[in-house]
Design an enzyme around this catalytic site. Structure first.
Site, short mmCIF file in Angstrom:
data_model
loop_
_atom_site.label_atom_id
_atom_site.label_comp_id
_atom_site.label_asym_id
_atom_site.label_seq_id
_atom_site.Cartn_x
_atom_site.Cartn_y
_atom_site.Cartn_z
N ASP A 78 -3.80 2.31 -4.63
CA ASP A 78 -2.42 2.15 -4.16
C ASP A 78 -1.86 0.74 -4.41
O ASP A 78 -2.62 -0.22 -4.44
CB ASP A 78 -2.33 2.51 -2.66
CG ASP A 78 -3.26 1.67 -1.77
OD1 ASP A 78 -4.42 1.50 -2.15
OD2 ASP A 78 -2.80 1.19 -0.72
N GLU A 122 2.55 -0.90 4.53
CA GLU A 122 2.22 0.48 4.14
C GLU A 122 3.50 1.28 3.94
O GLU A 122 4.38 1.29 4.81
CB GLU A 122 1.38 1.15 5.25
CG GLU A 122 -0.03 0.61 5.38
CD GLU A 122 -1.03 1.27 4.43
OE1 GLU A 122 -0.62 2.17 3.64
OE2 GLU A 122 -2.21 0.88 4.49
N HIS A 140 0.84 -1.20 0.00
CA HIS A 140 0.00 0.00 0.00
C HIS A 140 0.88 1.26 0.00
O HIS A 140 2.03 1.21 0.42
CB HIS A 140 -0.82 0.08 1.30
CG HIS A 140 -1.65 -1.11 1.62
ND1 HIS A 140 -3.02 -1.11 1.50
CD2 HIS A 140 -1.31 -2.33 2.11
CE1 HIS A 140 -3.49 -2.29 1.91
NE2 HIS A 140 -2.49 -3.04 2.27
N THR A 185 0.43 5.05 1.94
CA THR A 185 -0.39 5.54 3.06
C THR A 185 -1.32 6.67 2.65
O THR A 185 -2.33 6.90 3.31
CB THR A 185 0.51 6.05 4.19
OG1 THR A 185 1.30 7.14 3.68
CG2 THR A 185 1.42 4.96 4.73
N HIS A 242 -2.62 -3.24 -3.23
CA HIS A 242 -4.00 -3.03 -2.80
C HIS A 242 -4.91 -2.77 -4.00
O HIS A 242 -6.05 -3.22 -4.06
CB HIS A 242 -4.05 -1.85 -1.82
CG HIS A 242 -5.25 -1.84 -0.92
ND1 HIS A 242 -5.54 -0.79 -0.09
CD2 HIS A 242 -6.24 -2.75 -0.74
CE1 HIS A 242 -6.66 -1.07 0.58
NE2 HIS A 242 -7.09 -2.25 0.20
ZN LIG Z 1 -4.13 0.49 0.68
#
Ligand SMILES: [Zn+2]
Length: 297
Positions: free
Chosen positions: A216, A168, A103, A105, A206
């Site tokens: 993302d 993340e 991901h 953030t 993601h």
């Molecule tokens: Zn995400």
């Protein structure tokens, strides 16, 4: 009370649970699990001493659930109880993560994200946060379920949180990723791949598991570099022409994309594998890339 004292108390408590409720080798396994958790010495003591204490309370309650020896309660079609009893096997271990979901953030700093993941009302978390400077914040034991994927689907899996590690990256979503951050990510991925035997195909973003909902880690993310290190895939330099009867929707579905919204799936694919263009149309080049990539899955 210091964090170390809290951890020692936690460790002692967990040992007692294991000894009181169970016998070896289950006890051995639980002790090992407790020691792993207790040994995860937090790098960030302040201002997270309070939330670290909450973490210990939650892991304690999860271990108590695991140690329960209650048989499943079932009833037949008339509502009468079906006889059941608990007979613990001696052969098992913890379920392992089999996917890594990457991901960004979409926030301005790692500190902001740490705060987001330590406030109850946000109901979101990840196993790891990596700062732009390469600092790795380990926020949840790999064996536990973080809340990072949300509503998502990959192949027939609809609960990605239960089978994945969430990472993340501190990035606002519209900027290149810092080299130090990617270096740390590559080290972390190598460790996860080795520890849990995660196949190359199972390092995804993601955006891939939630097309139409999540963008993302986006088109700046260096998937090609990752693929060169054995994490995820990337198209070959020389591409074969996709055959005339090539069906892109089936190819996307076989890779894992949820194609119920085909346009969203195409955009997600292009964010990952094309990156220079994110339109919901497939050019001949896009088709060739898709054909090449799908053969790797
Ligand atoms: Zn995400």
């Amino acid at each position: 009370m210091t964090i170390k004292k809290q951890q020692k108390e936690q460790s002692n408590k967990l040992m007692k649970i294991a000894i009181n409720h169970i016998k070896a080798p289950f006890a051995f396994y639980l002790l090992a699990f407790a020691l792993i958790i207790a040994s995860c010495s937090p790098k960030v003591v302040q201002p997270y001493a309070v939330t670290n204490k909450v973490y210990l309370t939650r892991t304690d309650s999860i271990l108590q659930v695991i140690a329960q020896q209650q048989p499943v309660a079932l009833t037949d079609s008339t509502g009468a109880p079906i006889p059941s009893s608990f007979v613990g096997t001696v052969n098992f271990n913890a379920r392992k993560p089999n996917y890594v979901i990457i991901h960004f953030t979409a926030q301005d700093s790692a500190a902001q994200t740490l705060k987001t993941f330590t406030i109850v009302k946000t109901q979101v978390s990840a196993h790891y946060v990596i700062g732009r400077d390469g600092h790795v914040y380990h926020m949840l034991n790999d064996y536990l379920r973080a809340w990072h994927a949300g509503v998502s689907k990959w192949g027939s899996i609809t609960d990605m949180n239960s089978c994945s590690i969430g990472i993340e990256l501190d990035n606002n979503g519209s900027e290149p990723f810092a080299p130090a951050q990617i270096n740390s990510l590559l080290s972390l991925l190598a460790t996860l791949k080795k520890n849990y035997n995660i196949p190359a195909s199972n390092f995804i973003g993601h955006q891939d598991i939630a097309p139409g909902r999540k963008p993302d880690p986006g088109p700046f993310f260096p998937w090609q570099t990752l693929a060169q290190h054995g994490f995820g895939h990337w198209s070959d330099d020389v591409l074969e022409l996709a055959p005339d009867n090539f069906d892109p929707q089936t190819a996307l579905r076989l890779i894992g994309y949820d194609t119920r919204d085909l346009s969203a799936a195409i955009v997600a694919f292009k964010r990952h594998f094309i990156q220079t263009d994110q339109s919901p149309q497939l050019t001949q080049l896009d088709l060739n890339v898709l054909y090449n990539v799908y053969k790797k899955y």
